[in-house]
Design an enzyme around this catalytic site. Structure first.
Site, short mmCIF file in Angstrom:
data_model
loop_
_atom_site.label_atom_id
_atom_site.label_comp_id
_atom_site.label_asym_id
_atom_site.label_seq_id
_atom_site.Cartn_x
_atom_site.Cartn_y
_atom_site.Cartn_z
N ASN A 1 1.05 1.58 -38.58
CA ASN A 1 2.43 1.56 -39.06
C ASN A 1 2.71 0.20 -39.71
O ASN A 1 2.67 -0.82 -39.02
CB ASN A 1 3.38 1.80 -37.88
CG ASN A 1 4.84 1.59 -38.23
OD1 ASN A 1 5.24 1.64 -39.38
ND2 ASN A 1 5.64 1.35 -37.20
N TYR B 1 2.40 9.31 -26.54
CA TYR B 1 1.54 9.63 -27.68
C TYR B 1 1.32 11.14 -27.76
O TYR B 1 1.32 11.72 -28.84
CB TYR B 1 0.19 8.89 -27.55
CG TYR B 1 0.33 7.40 -27.70
CD1 TYR B 1 0.26 6.81 -28.96
CD2 TYR B 1 0.54 6.58 -26.59
CE1 TYR B 1 0.39 5.43 -29.10
CE2 TYR B 1 0.67 5.21 -26.73
CZ TYR B 1 0.60 4.65 -27.99
OH TYR B 1 0.76 3.29 -28.14
N GLU C 1 16.49 -2.66 -26.16
CA GLU C 1 17.07 -1.33 -26.30
C GLU C 1 17.43 -0.69 -24.96
O GLU C 1 17.95 0.42 -24.92
CB GLU C 1 16.09 -0.41 -27.05
CG GLU C 1 15.84 -0.85 -28.48
CD GLU C 1 14.93 0.10 -29.24
OE1 GLU C 1 14.63 1.20 -28.72
OE2 GLU C 1 14.54 -0.26 -30.36
N CYS D 1 7.64 2.25 -33.65
CA CYS D 1 6.43 2.60 -32.92
C CYS D 1 6.42 1.97 -31.52
O CYS D 1 5.69 2.43 -30.65
CB CYS D 1 5.18 2.20 -33.71
SG CYS D 1 5.10 0.48 -34.17
N HIS D 2 7.27 0.96 -31.31
CA HIS D 2 7.34 0.34 -29.98
C HIS D 2 7.90 1.30 -28.93
O HIS D 2 7.75 1.06 -27.74
CB HIS D 2 8.18 -0.95 -30.04
CG HIS D 2 9.59 -0.74 -30.51
ND1 HIS D 2 9.92 -0.72 -31.85
CD2 HIS D 2 10.74 -0.55 -29.83
CE1 HIS D 2 11.22 -0.54 -31.98
NE2 HIS D 2 11.74 -0.42 -30.77
#
Length: 170
Positions: free
Chosen positions: A130, A106, A165, A138-139
């Protein structure tokens, strides 16, 4: 005219909401992508038209992403009238620059948009609002200590996306 459709995914049934595209006549710009039980999720409104065909392209991209074949979405986003601030849009643009398979904190997002220090909490709030989960990643934002922090779709889904991912934090 607002249109919507649902798409099955490993995260549950996704709700896609869109508006007519301004850049591609006849196309659809994505306004919202919600997961079941999401905090602040979009709810289908009276007058919206169910139109799965309007979302064929994004549905195909989502299938490819969940199959591990797509690392970056190519989606036109709709700006919902009165739904976001300039600060939120700056944060959301920064999210779009986080590469597939990587995470940032963040604080790093706050630095990237010129809002370091006290701006970290505001960045977290903007990320939490979001409206385009999964496609606006945003993950990929984690705590400074490497821990998974808030995700409107739930931490289990955040962990699942990062696992997909190859970006799970040890």
């Amino acid at each position: 005219m607002t249109v919507y459709a649902t798409v099955d995914s490993p995260l549950g049934e996704l709700l896609l909401v869109g508006e007519e595209s301004v850049t591609a006549p006849g196309g659809t710009a994505l306004a919202s992508l919600s997961v079941p039980g999401q905090k602040g999720a979009t709810v289908v409104q009276e007058g919206w038209r169910h139109d799965p065909e309007a979302f064929e392209e994004i549905a195909g991209q989502l299938r490819a992403y969940f199959a591990g074949e797509l690392t970056r979405f190519s989606v036109e986003y709709a700006e919902r009238s009165g739904g976001s601030t300039e600060f939120q849009r700056r944060v959301w643009r920064a999210l779009e620059d986080i590469p597939y398979g990587e995470t940032v904190t963040y604080g790093q997002i706050a630095e990237r948009i010129g809002s370091a220090g006290a701006g970290i909490r505001a960045v977290g709030t903007a990320i939490g609002r979001n409206p385009l989960l999964v496609v606006r990643p945003c993950h990929r934002v984690i705590g400074a200590d490497g821990a998974l922090r808030g995700y409107a779709g739930g931490l289990e889904r955040k962990e699942r996306l990062l696992g997909l991912e190859g970006a799970l934090v040890s």
